[in-house]
Write a protein that holds these residues in place. Structure first.
Motif, short mmCIF file in Angstrom:
data_model
loop_
_atom_site.label_atom_id
_atom_site.label_comp_id
_atom_site.label_asym_id
_atom_site.label_seq_id
_atom_site.Cartn_x
_atom_site.Cartn_y
_atom_site.Cartn_z
N LEU A 18 38.20 45.54 42.51
CA LEU A 18 37.55 45.81 41.22
C LEU A 18 38.35 46.83 40.41
CD1 LEU A 18 33.81 45.94 42.30
CD2 LEU A 18 34.77 44.39 40.58
N LEU A 19 38.83 47.87 41.06
CA LEU A 19 39.60 48.90 40.36
C LEU A 19 40.93 48.34 39.86
CD1 LEU A 19 38.86 51.91 42.73
CD2 LEU A 19 38.04 51.62 40.38
N LEU A 20 41.60 47.54 40.67
CA LEU A 20 42.85 46.93 40.24
C LEU A 20 42.61 45.98 39.07
CD1 LEU A 20 44.46 46.22 43.72
CD2 LEU A 20 45.40 47.73 41.96
N HIS A 21 41.51 45.24 39.14
CA HIS A 21 41.18 44.32 38.06
C HIS A 21 40.94 45.09 36.75
CE1 HIS A 21 39.86 40.30 36.75
NE2 HIS A 21 39.05 40.95 35.94
N ALA A 22 40.23 46.20 36.87
CA ALA A 22 39.95 47.01 35.67
C ALA A 22 41.25 47.54 35.05
CB ALA A 22 39.03 48.18 36.04
N CYS A 23 42.14 48.07 35.88
CA CYS A 23 43.38 48.64 35.35
C CYS A 23 44.31 47.56 34.78
CB CYS A 23 44.10 49.43 36.45
SG CYS A 23 43.20 50.91 36.98
N ALA A 24 44.39 46.41 35.45
CA ALA A 24 45.23 45.32 34.94
C ALA A 24 44.68 44.80 33.62
CB ALA A 24 45.34 44.21 35.97
N ALA A 25 43.34 44.69 33.55
CA ALA A 25 42.72 44.23 32.30
C ALA A 25 42.99 45.22 31.17
CB ALA A 25 41.21 44.05 32.50
N TRP A 26 42.91 46.51 31.46
CA TRP A 26 43.16 47.52 30.45
C TRP A 26 44.60 47.44 29.94
CZ3 TRP A 26 40.67 50.75 27.41
CH2 TRP A 26 41.35 51.80 26.82
N ARG A 27 45.53 47.26 30.84
CA ARG A 27 46.94 47.23 30.44
C ARG A 27 47.32 45.95 29.72
NH1 ARG A 27 50.78 50.83 33.35
NH2 ARG A 27 49.52 52.55 34.15
N THR A 28 46.48 44.94 29.77
CA THR A 28 46.75 43.70 29.04
C THR A 28 45.84 43.56 27.83
OG1 THR A 28 45.29 42.51 30.58
CG2 THR A 28 47.65 42.46 31.03
N GLY A 29 45.17 44.65 27.43
CA GLY A 29 44.37 44.65 26.21
C GLY A 29 43.00 44.03 26.33
N GLN A 30 42.52 43.82 27.54
CA GLN A 30 41.20 43.22 27.74
C GLN A 30 40.19 44.34 28.02
OE1 GLN A 30 41.40 39.55 30.29
NE2 GLN A 30 43.58 40.09 30.45
N ARG A 31 39.82 45.06 27.00
CA ARG A 31 39.02 46.27 27.15
C ARG A 31 37.65 45.99 27.76
NH1 ARG A 31 38.34 51.44 25.70
NH2 ARG A 31 36.21 52.14 25.31
N GLU A 32 36.97 44.95 27.27
CA GLU A 32 35.61 44.68 27.78
C GLU A 32 35.64 44.37 29.27
OE1 GLU A 32 33.61 41.72 25.56
OE2 GLU A 32 33.64 42.84 23.67
N ALA A 33 36.60 43.55 29.70
CA ALA A 33 36.71 43.23 31.12
C ALA A 33 37.02 44.48 31.94
CB ALA A 33 37.80 42.18 31.34
N ALA A 34 37.86 45.36 31.38
CA ALA A 34 38.21 46.60 32.09
C ALA A 34 36.98 47.49 32.26
CB ALA A 34 39.31 47.34 31.32
N VAL A 35 36.22 47.69 31.17
CA VAL A 35 35.02 48.54 31.24
C VAL A 35 33.99 47.96 32.21
CG1 VAL A 35 33.05 49.38 29.90
CG2 VAL A 35 35.36 49.46 28.92
N ASP A 36 33.81 46.65 32.16
CA ASP A 36 32.82 46.01 33.02
C ASP A 36 33.21 46.14 34.50
OD1 ASP A 36 30.45 44.23 33.38
OD2 ASP A 36 31.96 42.86 34.18
N SER A 37 34.50 45.90 34.82
CA SER A 37 34.94 45.99 36.21
C SER A 37 34.85 47.42 36.73
CB SER A 37 36.37 45.47 36.34
OG SER A 37 36.42 44.10 36.09
N LEU A 38 35.22 48.40 35.89
CA LEU A 38 35.15 49.79 36.33
C LEU A 38 33.69 50.22 36.54
CD1 LEU A 38 36.46 52.42 37.05
CD2 LEU A 38 36.55 53.00 34.62
N ALA A 39 32.80 49.78 35.66
CA ALA A 39 31.39 50.13 35.84
C ALA A 39 30.84 49.53 37.14
CB ALA A 39 30.58 49.63 34.64
N THR A 40 31.21 48.31 37.43
CA THR A 40 30.78 47.69 38.68
C THR A 40 31.34 48.43 39.88
OG1 THR A 40 30.74 45.53 37.58
CG2 THR A 40 30.73 45.53 39.99
N ALA A 41 32.61 48.84 39.77
CA ALA A 41 33.23 49.58 40.87
C ALA A 41 32.54 50.92 41.10
CB ALA A 41 34.72 49.80 40.56
N VAL A 42 32.22 51.62 40.03
CA VAL A 42 31.55 52.92 40.16
C VAL A 42 30.16 52.74 40.75
CG1 VAL A 42 30.53 54.81 38.83
CG2 VAL A 42 32.88 54.08 38.37
N GLY A 43 29.46 51.70 40.35
CA GLY A 43 28.15 51.44 40.94
C GLY A 43 28.25 51.16 42.42
#
Length: 812
Positions: A670-695
């Protein structure tokens, strides 16, 4: 054919196309300017009989006078009067009992310039060695006569069957290119409604029977079929397969023939289709010999500790005491690695024999009656693997499996449905009835099975097995077995990342008044090490006991050291991790438990990433073909740090699926997905994955994976004041960052390196690239080494793949 030599010998078994090949030569039109005399030798001919028959063939071809006295002299005289080239075919020289005719035939080919002698034989003859040493001769054997792709496709087309290149190759491999068998297979092959090819194996077996029945010596047929029994045939197997030492040279000929596949490890085998046909003939013609050969091989493989192979042969032999002995010795290992084979054995064995074995009864009633892998996943997701929670004794029904899709505590009576209490149609609710001795052994045997499953790197099924063992021990009032199994469950839960559940199982285990076992002595410090590490509570080197002779617990001792080393790497203590890895410089191969092998490999990959050796990490991963969830996470992490964000997104797209059963791996993905999404400009996917990871982290207390990704990425994704940012700013995470280097970017390659990289795509040697770029070859090699290092690869193919992922081959 226009340059047919003086002597041609075709030597191969029946059905290998000798006669049809010669017939094709004669009707091709290439030899129409020559006379032809054909003799088909009959069985049991002597030397004089052969020469008389040759003379008669020459008379039929208008080459010899019928008034001549038949014999060698008359043949020689007729050949001296030749004014036109003659092709003399002797088909079946192996039928001639007198090998003294062989040098006489060679002499004829040597003396008469207008004679072309063509001989076919199924057996080794002196003419095969004398001929090439004396005259212009060619010997065609199995390699030359076997069918290749072009011939097989042509033959199939003539038989009305259109084959793809892959299908043609499969037919050739199945029957070693043996012309008669390939033709028979094509005749008995049909396309199904879905387009697949189906070959009638029984028809092939019948045709094979005709071929081997025609062999002149019974011992040849016996050897041919005996060598089909083992798969593969290992060095030394001839000792148990061949009864008569005089047959050993013949067996060696078969093993080294062109229709037997030899492998690099010293083993050999027939191609699959040929082997199955020979086995069917052996089973049908000599059932007792078939069973005896399998019985011998079963005993041999048992001595060699090759349990799976031994069981296969013992089952074929219906040697039930041998089957029982193999399963008794290796039952836990076999249940983990070969459950289908164990199930087949239990079903085939006499019921009273199964009932006499406590291990087989436990296997039958607790493992083989259910899909343990799915049941373990379902039980873990459904919250059934908690201390003191009752477990279904029987296999779950479809309705129960559907109910187990609910996460957390099932509502509206679903918990009762899961246990089969509301509707008796869902489960019988009863408990298997066993003798007292078997009942007492159930918890210990289930614990052994769970431990073997853990060694095989299946933590989910291991947790289920330990919990089931504990459940049965509690039912039987066996406190010692319950305490041991509960500690095993705690360890499996800790390795998966279920930290709270691991704590609960350890507390539950300590509540049983019993003396700690050796398993507990290892499992407790290991689980504590793992839990402290994933919670960032300070990973310490555990104190582990000396377990002389406890081979079954040795993998856990190794895993204890490796688990501590993971924490060392992520906290920057690389030297301590290197010390641990020094223990594994030599590959242990089959002697190393799968969980240790995989965890050591993951540790090596992480250490290489931390040291910035991305190419080394990539080379390590290239040699791993599976490895389960841990290696999946390692691949995703490597992809991220070499800048292959699209590949990272692909590898982590199902991250949430891991969370329910393997939260530690799920959190990493989940964390890798969030960071990869952020670096490719997919902000919503990054925020969603990080929130799931934190939960998930908040629920499980698993924090270590946050050290595997850049802190700067996490802070950029989590807005100030959000609950996610508050979690990241907690003391244990606030001042931490990954030890891994900044992920690669295109700008890290110099202009010169980019020019060389783009030239690599042209698939030309490095020397050519140097000439095109006006660089020396050594300079190009230096650039290539730097490119490989920066892209984290070890060869040209992977460098180009990585370059395409990073869009480095674009010319803009």
């Amino acid at each position: 054919m226009r340059h047919l030599p003086a002597l041609v010998v075709l030597r191969a078994p029946r059905g290998y196309g000798k006669t049809s090949t010669v017939a094709y030569w004669l009707r091709s039109g290439e030899l129409d300017d020559r006379s032809v005399a054909w003799l088909t030798v009959v069985d049991g001919m002597g030397g004089d009989d052969l020469w008389a028959a040759v003379h008669d063939a020459l008379v039929g071809a208008d080459v010899a006078s019928p008034a001549s006295e038949p014999g060698l002299d008359a043949v020689d005289e007729a050949l001296r009067r030749l004014t036109r080239r003659l092709v003399l075919v002797i088909d079946g020289l192996h039928q001639v009992t007198d090998v003294g005719v062989d040098p006489e035939l060679v002499e004829l080919a040597q003396v008469h310039e207008l004679l072309h002698l063509v001989v076919t034989t199924r057996l080794e003859r002196p003419i095969m060695s004398i001929g090439p040493a004396t005259v212009d001769a060619t010997v065609l054997g199995v390699p030359e006569l076997s069918l290749g792709p072009a011939e097989t496709a042509l033959l199939a087309a003539r038989l009305g069957l259109s084959l793809s290149a892959e299908e043609t190759g499969r037919i050739i491999r199945e029957y070693a290119g043996w012309p008669a068998l390939v033709r028979a297979a094509l005749l008995e092959t049909r396309r199904t409604s879905d387009g697949g090819l189906v070959t009638d194996a029984a028809a092939i077996a019948r045709y094979t029977a005709l071929i081997i029945a025609d062999q002149e010596r019974v011992e040849w047929r016996d050897v041919l079929t005996a060598l089909a029994v083992p798969y593969p045939m290992r060095p030394g197997d001839l000792d148990v397969l061949v009864d008569d030492p005089a047959q050993l040279p013949l067996a060696d000929v078969v093993i080294h023939s062109a229709y037997t596949d030899s492998h690099d490890d010293g083993t050999s085998s027939y191609p699959h289709g040929l082997r199955q046909a020979l086995l069917e003939n052996l089973r049908a013609d000599s059932p007792e010999r078939f069973r005896e050969l399998n019985r011998r091989l079963g005993r041999r493989r048992r001595e060699q500790r090759l349990a799976a192979e031994a069981l296969t042969y013992a089952l074929r032999a219906e040697a039930w005491p041998l089957v029982l002995g193999i399963l008794e010795e290796h039952w836990a290992e076999m249940l983990v690695r070969h459950p289908d084979a164990v199930q087949a054995a239990v079903r085939a064995m006499p019921r009273e024999l199964v009932a006499s074995s406590t291990r087989l009864v436990v296997a039958r009633d607790y493992v083989l009656d259910r899909d343990t892998a799915r049941q373990a996943e379902a039980a873990l997701r459904g919250g059934l693997l908690t201390p003191g929670s009752p477990l279904p004794v029987r296999s779950l029904t479809t309705t129960q499996r559907l109910a187990l899709r609910f996460d957390g505590t099932p509502s509206f009576g679903a918990a009762e449905i899961l246990l089969g209490r509301l509707d008796s149609s869902l489960a019988d609710g009863g408990h298997p009835q066993h003798d007292a001795d078997i009942e007492r052994a159930i918890p210990e045997l289930l614990t052994q099975w769970a431990l073997s499953t853990l060694h095989a790197n299946d933590g989910v099924r291991a947790a289920y097995g330990f919990a089931l063992a504990c459940h049965e021990a509690v039912r039987l009032g066996d406190c010692a077995a319950a305490r041991e199994a509960a500690h095993g469950t705690a360890l499996a839960m800790a390795l998966l990342g279920h930290t709270r559940s691991a704590d609960a199982w350890r507390t539950y285990a300590d509540g049983f008044a019993a003396t700690p076992t050796r398993l507990e002595a290892v499992a407790r410090p290991l689980s504590l090490t793992v839990l402290a590490g994933v919670r960032l509570a300070g990973s310490t080197w555990p104190t582990v006991p000396e377990l002389a002779g406890e081979h079954g617990l040795a993998p856990l001792l190794e895993l204890t050291r490796v688990a501590a080393a993971f924490g060392d790497i992520l906290h920057g203590r690389l030297e301590r991790a290197r010390v641990v890895l020094q223990r594994y410089v030599t590959d242990h191969g089959q002697d190393q438990a799968e969980i240790v092998r995989v965890s050591v490999m993951a540790l090596r990959v992480d250490l290489a990433l931390a040291e910035g050796r991305l190419d080394r990490a990539g080379a390590l991963l290239a040699g791993v073909h599976d490895g389960g969830a841990w290696m999946h996470a390692s691949r995703a992490r490597h992809a991220f740090y070499v800048g292959a964000y699209a590949e990272t997104m692909r590898l982590t797209e199902n991250a949430a699926a891991f969370a329910g059963t393997r939260p530690r791996v799920g959190l990493e993905l989940l964390l890798l997905h969030a960071c990869a999404a952020w670096r490719t400009g997919q902000r919503e996917a990054a925020v969603d994955s990080l929130a799931t990871a934190v939960g998930l982290a908040s629920d499980t207390e698993v924090l270590l994976p946050f050290l595997t990704v850049p802190r700067v990425d996490l802070e950029a994704i989590a807005p100030d004041g959000s609950w996610t940012r508050q979690f990241l700013d907690e003391p244990r995470l606030a001042h931490t960052d990954t030890v891994f280097p900044e992920p690669l970017r295109a700008g890290q390659l110099s202009v010169a390196e980019l020019r060389v990289l783009r030239e690599l795509d042209s698939d030309v040697p490095l020397a050519h690239i140097g000439r095109r770029l006006y660089l020396s070859e050594s300079t190009v090699k230096t650039h290539v080494r730097r490119i490989y290092r920066k892209l984290g690869v070890s060869d040209r193919t992977h460098a180009l793949e990585r370059a395409r992922e990073l869009s480095l081959l674009d010319e803009d």
